[in-house]
Design an enzyme around this catalytic site. Sequence first.
Site, PDB file in Angstrom:
ATOM      1  N   ASP A   1       3.970 -14.999  -0.733  1.00 23.00           N
ATOM      2  CA  ASP A   1       4.830 -15.302  -1.873  1.00 23.00           C
ATOM      3  C   ASP A   1       4.029 -15.218  -3.178  1.00 23.00           C
ATOM      4  O   ASP A   1       3.546 -16.222  -3.699  1.00 23.00           O
ATOM      5  CB  ASP A   1       5.434 -16.698  -1.704  1.00 23.00           C
ATOM      6  CG  ASP A   1       6.475 -16.967  -2.781  1.00 23.00           C
ATOM      7  OD1 ASP A   1       6.947 -15.987  -3.401  1.00 23.00           O
ATOM      8  OD2 ASP A   1       6.801 -18.141  -3.011  1.00 23.00           O
ATOM      9  N   THR A   2       3.884 -13.994  -3.703  1.00 24.42           N
ATOM     10  CA  THR A   2       3.212 -13.790  -4.988  1.00 24.42           C
ATOM     11  C   THR A   2       4.057 -12.846  -5.827  1.00 24.42           C
ATOM     12  O   THR A   2       5.059 -12.292  -5.367  1.00 24.42           O
ATOM     13  CB  THR A   2       1.821 -13.140  -4.820  1.00 24.42           C
ATOM     14  OG1 THR A   2       2.018 -11.812  -4.300  1.00 24.42           O
ATOM     15  CG2 THR A   2       0.939 -13.916  -3.874  1.00 24.42           C
TER      16      THR A   2
ATOM     17  N   TYR B   1       2.491   3.246  -2.641  1.00 29.26           N
ATOM     18  CA  TYR B   1       1.689   2.039  -2.426  1.00 29.26           C
ATOM     19  C   TYR B   1       0.906   2.130  -1.113  1.00 29.26           C
ATOM     20  O   TYR B   1      -0.310   1.916  -1.073  1.00 29.26           O
ATOM     21  CB  TYR B   1       2.610   0.819  -2.418  1.00 29.26           C
ATOM     22  CG  TYR B   1       1.929  -0.496  -2.109  1.00 29.26           C
ATOM     23  CD1 TYR B   1       0.923  -0.992  -2.937  1.00 29.26           C
ATOM     24  CD2 TYR B   1       2.307  -1.249  -0.997  1.00 29.26           C
ATOM     25  CE1 TYR B   1       0.309  -2.202  -2.651  1.00 29.26           C
ATOM     26  CE2 TYR B   1       1.699  -2.462  -0.704  1.00 29.26           C
ATOM     27  CZ  TYR B   1       0.697  -2.932  -1.546  1.00 29.26           C
ATOM     28  OH  TYR B   1       0.090  -4.126  -1.261  1.00 29.26           O
TER      29      TYR B   1
ATOM     30  N   ASN C   1      -9.832  -7.428  -4.748  1.00 30.32           N
ATOM     31  CA  ASN C   1      -8.475  -7.973  -4.582  1.00 30.32           C
ATOM     32  C   ASN C   1      -7.463  -7.352  -5.542  1.00 30.32           C
ATOM     33  O   ASN C   1      -6.274  -7.309  -5.220  1.00 30.32           O
ATOM     34  CB  ASN C   1      -8.541  -9.497  -4.772  1.00 30.32           C
ATOM     35  CG  ASN C   1      -7.182 -10.096  -5.053  1.00 30.32           C
ATOM     36  OD1 ASN C   1      -6.362 -10.222  -4.154  1.00 30.32           O
ATOM     37  ND2 ASN C   1      -6.927 -10.431  -6.315  1.00 30.32           N
TER      38      ASN C   1
ATOM     39  N   LYS D   1      -3.215   2.467  -0.352  1.00 33.87           N
ATOM     40  CA  LYS D   1      -3.941   1.498   0.474  1.00 33.87           C
ATOM     41  C   LYS D   1      -4.543   2.173   1.710  1.00 33.87           C
ATOM     42  O   LYS D   1      -5.589   1.746   2.209  1.00 33.87           O
ATOM     43  CB  LYS D   1      -3.008   0.352   0.890  1.00 33.87           C
ATOM     44  CG  LYS D   1      -2.624  -0.564  -0.258  1.00 33.87           C
ATOM     45  CD  LYS D   1      -3.833  -1.278  -0.848  1.00 33.87           C
ATOM     46  CE  LYS D   1      -3.454  -2.419  -1.778  1.00 33.87           C
ATOM     47  NZ  LYS D   1      -4.635  -3.139  -2.298  1.00 33.87           N
TER      48      LYS D   1
ATOM     49  N   ASP E   1     -10.283  -3.893 -16.740  1.00 37.31           N
ATOM     50  CA  ASP E   1      -9.339  -3.194 -15.863  1.00 37.31           C
ATOM     51  C   ASP E   1     -10.180  -2.466 -14.819  1.00 37.31           C
ATOM     52  O   ASP E   1     -11.057  -1.670 -15.182  1.00 37.31           O
ATOM     53  CB  ASP E   1      -8.532  -2.205 -16.723  1.00 37.31           C
ATOM     54  CG  ASP E   1      -7.528  -1.394 -15.910  1.00 37.31           C
ATOM     55  OD1 ASP E   1      -7.652  -1.345 -14.667  1.00 37.31           O
ATOM     56  OD2 ASP E   1      -6.631  -0.802 -16.527  1.00 37.31           O
TER      57      ASP E   1
END
Lengths: 232, 98
Positions: free
Chosen positions: A177-178, A143, A78, A147, A51
């Site tokens: 698209d994930t 979020y 990533n 970032k 992790d």
Amino acid sequence: MAAPITLITGTRKGIGAHLARHYVALGHRVHGCSRKAPEWSLDGYTHHEADVGDEKAVRQMFAAIRKSEGRLDHLINNAGAAAMNHFMLTPTATAEKLLRTNFLGTFICSREAAKQMKDQGSGRIVNFTTVAVPLRLAGEAAYAASKAAVEELSRVLARELGEFGITVNSIGPTPIDTDLIRGIPKEKIDQLLQQQALHRMGTFDDVTNVIDFFLRPESAFVTGQTIYLGGV
Amino acid sequence: MDPRVNDIVVRCMCDMGERYGLDLGGGPMRETLLFGESGLLDSVGLVSLIVAVEQEIENDLGVSIVLADERAMSQKHSPFRSIGALADYAASLVSAEQ
């Protein structure tokens, strides 16, 4: 020339898995990590169950790479987590999780990579931000803030690590698209796409194209930069 | 104190001396000052020494330590002020891990 050694975090699925296959295909020896083992394997790819927010596990992974490879050329941070919620309904635990994975994970991995790259006099670190930062997307406060922290971290690291020949840059993808965006309503995605100069979803290849640029030896004079996809 | 830790710190400092052309006199001694007004290293040199000591301890002793931890940063007398202080601090972390 020896094969470049590339570490990619968050390789179990999505963009990370695509990046792992891409750089193995380009002849890199690729290491990757995620909390659980991936359901795929590949010659030239080594997986570490770690992790990125767990400092001890990350340090063990870097020690293992140092022992087996003796060097590290590229780090691609990533691994990421996302959550969409109105600010007033965002649990503290969610904000903590996003900061731990997105910011602290990038912080810890970059620090350990820099220690290895320093003596080589070269290295590339690529971090992931998002178009949610410049677009100030409502519903993504935690979020986007996590970032934004990654972006600023990248700019400061670029200055601190420049004298060791290490570049630090960021890529900010549009929605792709994930699983990361699977829970977001379609109309929200469509509204977001309309704010881009180019009104379409991103693809894995759009992302690898920018990372390829950052990793190229010819990009040694490019650091502290953020490239957003889609003309944001 | 584990004498191997002292040897590692001295060895890393010798490497630093060669790499950066430092005047170590008769060689690095416990009293040799690392940082500050009379210290041999600038901030980047100190970072490089700390990272090198961490890595050599891991390579030679198989122990993973973080020298620049919160305890080190909060001490009145920096454990990075001299070779002796650095060796003592590193040895205490190694001992705690073993």
